[in-house]
Enzyme design. Sequence first.
Site, PDB file in Angstrom:
ATOM      1  N   LYS A 176       0.825  -1.219   0.000  1.00  0.00           N
ATOM      2  CA  LYS A 176       0.000   0.000   0.000  1.00  0.00           C
ATOM      3  C   LYS A 176       0.856   1.266   0.000  1.00  0.00           C
ATOM      4  O   LYS A 176       0.596   2.187  -0.772  1.00  0.00           O
ATOM      5  CB  LYS A 176      -0.923   0.031   1.243  1.00  0.00           C
ATOM      6  CG  LYS A 176      -1.884  -1.140   1.326  1.00  0.00           C
ATOM      7  CD  LYS A 176      -2.862  -0.989   2.500  1.00  0.00           C
ATOM      8  CE  LYS A 176      -2.200  -0.988   3.856  1.00  0.00           C
ATOM      9  NZ  LYS A 176      -1.760  -2.290   4.351  1.00  0.00           N
ATOM     10  N   ARG A 210      -9.924   0.344   8.338  1.00  0.00           N
ATOM     11  CA  ARG A 210      -9.472  -1.001   8.682  1.00  0.00           C
ATOM     12  C   ARG A 210     -10.547  -1.802   9.406  1.00  0.00           C
ATOM     13  O   ARG A 210     -10.318  -2.957   9.759  1.00  0.00           O
ATOM     14  CB  ARG A 210      -8.264  -0.882   9.613  1.00  0.00           C
ATOM     15  CG  ARG A 210      -6.932  -1.153   8.951  1.00  0.00           C
ATOM     16  CD  ARG A 210      -5.853  -0.968  10.015  1.00  0.00           C
ATOM     17  NE  ARG A 210      -4.667  -1.680   9.714  1.00  0.00           N
ATOM     18  CZ  ARG A 210      -3.605  -1.150   9.105  1.00  0.00           C
ATOM     19  NH1 ARG A 210      -3.618   0.093   8.686  1.00  0.00           N
ATOM     20  NH2 ARG A 210      -2.531  -1.870   8.923  1.00  0.00           N
ATOM     21  N   ARG A 256      11.404  -6.274   5.466  1.00  0.00           N
ATOM     22  CA  ARG A 256      11.263  -4.853   5.799  1.00  0.00           C
ATOM     23  C   ARG A 256      11.753  -4.603   7.221  1.00  0.00           C
ATOM     24  O   ARG A 256      12.407  -3.605   7.488  1.00  0.00           O
ATOM     25  CB  ARG A 256       9.801  -4.411   5.648  1.00  0.00           C
ATOM     26  CG  ARG A 256       9.608  -2.922   5.866  1.00  0.00           C
ATOM     27  CD  ARG A 256       8.213  -2.464   5.523  1.00  0.00           C
ATOM     28  NE  ARG A 256       7.268  -2.809   6.575  1.00  0.00           N
ATOM     29  CZ  ARG A 256       5.953  -2.603   6.485  1.00  0.00           C
ATOM     30  NH1 ARG A 256       5.436  -2.086   5.388  1.00  0.00           N
ATOM     31  NH2 ARG A 256       5.157  -2.921   7.483  1.00  0.00           N
ATOM     32  N   ARG A 263      11.262  -1.279  12.103  1.00  0.00           N
ATOM     33  CA  ARG A 263       9.923  -1.095  12.676  1.00  0.00           C
ATOM     34  C   ARG A 263       9.660  -2.186  13.707  1.00  0.00           C
ATOM     35  O   ARG A 263       9.818  -3.364  13.417  1.00  0.00           O
ATOM     36  CB  ARG A 263       8.872  -1.151  11.560  1.00  0.00           C
ATOM     37  CG  ARG A 263       8.297   0.212  11.231  1.00  0.00           C
ATOM     38  CD  ARG A 263       7.343   0.154  10.094  1.00  0.00           C
ATOM     39  NE  ARG A 263       6.108  -0.546  10.406  1.00  0.00           N
ATOM     40  CZ  ARG A 263       5.027  -0.512   9.654  1.00  0.00           C
ATOM     41  NH1 ARG A 263       5.039   0.204   8.555  1.00  0.00           N
ATOM     42  NH2 ARG A 263       3.953  -1.169   9.995  1.00  0.00           N
ATOM     43  N   ARG A 273      -0.946  -9.322  13.251  1.00  0.00           N
ATOM     44  CA  ARG A 273      -1.465  -8.326  12.291  1.00  0.00           C
ATOM     45  C   ARG A 273      -2.222  -9.019  11.146  1.00  0.00           C
ATOM     46  O   ARG A 273      -3.234  -8.505  10.663  1.00  0.00           O
ATOM     47  CB  ARG A 273      -0.325  -7.473  11.736  1.00  0.00           C
ATOM     48  CG  ARG A 273       0.121  -6.409  12.743  1.00  0.00           C
ATOM     49  CD  ARG A 273       1.545  -5.987  12.537  1.00  0.00           C
ATOM     50  NE  ARG A 273       1.753  -5.261  11.298  1.00  0.00           N
ATOM     51  CZ  ARG A 273       2.936  -5.182  10.665  1.00  0.00           C
ATOM     52  NH1 ARG A 273       3.988  -5.808  11.153  1.00  0.00           N
ATOM     53  NH2 ARG A 273       3.043  -4.489   9.564  1.00  0.00           N
TER      54      ARG A 273
HETATM   55  P1  ADP Z   1       0.803  -2.218   7.878  1.00  0.00           P
HETATM   56  O1  ADP Z   1      -0.219  -1.995   6.819  1.00  0.00           O
HETATM   57  O2  ADP Z   1       2.097  -2.742   7.350  1.00  0.00           O
HETATM   58  O3  ADP Z   1       0.308  -3.000   9.067  1.00  0.00           O
HETATM   59  P2  ADP Z   1       0.500   0.528   8.899  1.00  0.00           P
HETATM   60  O4  ADP Z   1       1.616   1.487   8.960  1.00  0.00           O
HETATM   61  O5  ADP Z   1      -0.637   0.823   7.996  1.00  0.00           O
HETATM   62  O6  ADP Z   1       1.225  -0.833   8.492  1.00  0.00           O
HETATM   63  O7  ADP Z   1      -0.099   0.264  10.369  1.00  0.00           O
HETATM   64  C1  ADP Z   1       0.714  -0.073  11.472  1.00  0.00           C
HETATM   65  C2  ADP Z   1      -0.141  -0.256  12.724  1.00  0.00           C
HETATM   66  O8  ADP Z   1      -0.787   1.001  13.062  1.00  0.00           O
HETATM   67  C3  ADP Z   1      -1.288  -1.247  12.628  1.00  0.00           C
HETATM   68  O9  ADP Z   1      -0.873  -2.582  12.899  1.00  0.00           O
HETATM   69  C4  ADP Z   1      -2.263  -0.718  13.719  1.00  0.00           C
HETATM   70  O10 ADP Z   1      -1.840  -1.097  15.008  1.00  0.00           O
HETATM   71  C5  ADP Z   1      -2.102   0.791  13.602  1.00  0.00           C
HETATM   72  N1  ADP Z   1      -3.101   1.363  12.661  1.00  0.00           N
HETATM   73  C6  ADP Z   1      -2.842   1.945  11.458  1.00  0.00           C
HETATM   74  N2  ADP Z   1      -3.976   2.327  10.846  1.00  0.00           N
HETATM   75  C7  ADP Z   1      -4.990   1.970  11.671  1.00  0.00           C
HETATM   76  C8  ADP Z   1      -6.413   2.059  11.611  1.00  0.00           C
HETATM   77  N3  ADP Z   1      -7.033   2.602  10.535  1.00  0.00           N
HETATM   78  N4  ADP Z   1      -7.146   1.581  12.644  1.00  0.00           N
HETATM   79  C9  ADP Z   1      -6.553   1.028  13.706  1.00  0.00           C
HETATM   80  N5  ADP Z   1      -5.229   0.901  13.852  1.00  0.00           N
HETATM   81  C10 ADP Z   1      -4.440   1.364  12.850  1.00  0.00           C
END
Ligand code: ADP
Length: 190
Positions: A14, A89, A128, A134, A145
Amino acid sequence: MLNVVIFGAPGSGKGTQSENLIKKYNLAHISTGDVLRSEMKNGTKLGKLAEDYISKGQLVPDDVIIGMLADVLETKKGSNGVIFDGFPRTLAQGEALDQMLSEKGQSVSTVISLEVDEPELIDRLLKRGQQSGRSDDNLETIKSRLDVYNNQTSPLKEYYKTSGKLASIKGVGTVDEIFGRISEVIDNLK
Ligand code: ADP
């Protein structure tokens, strides 16, 4: 206004494809993950709260994320359109987004869902983790996740399918190949 949701499991690409979309279509980018990481780095109240959830691979609660998104969206007023990366999400977030956009006389234009199988996702996220440092890119957190994605996030696909907005894209191949598939969907929007 072009409002694009870029959707997919963790590691589906993404963020990478968002970078390409921003350049080609001159869009603003909202990545909830980036916003949360910046809050954590700055040690804000929101950052401290988010840290507990993120380190366990869980979602930050809907009310917190929806409030945060509304604030960030306000700062993107006047843009050509927005890429929503990592949001929505959950179904509640999807409904909140529809509501926020409709208050502005707008709607989601398309939902690009990047499809990548699980072994490939795990492989990418572990790689990554070695580079990005991270804290959530370790095997245990990656597995939770992916569970969260399967249980709480992927039901949104049905939601967007029903409204005719879902575009499923094969998320495997070179970055350029995948971007070609995405551009085709966007260029064909009416
Ligand atoms: P990835 O898609 O690789 O998991 P992101 O950077 O999008 O990475 O998200 C990292 C973390 O941030 C998620 O695992 C969650 O804990 C939190 N997070 C991000 N976006 C949301 C969301 N829309 N709702 C709830 N938690 C979120």
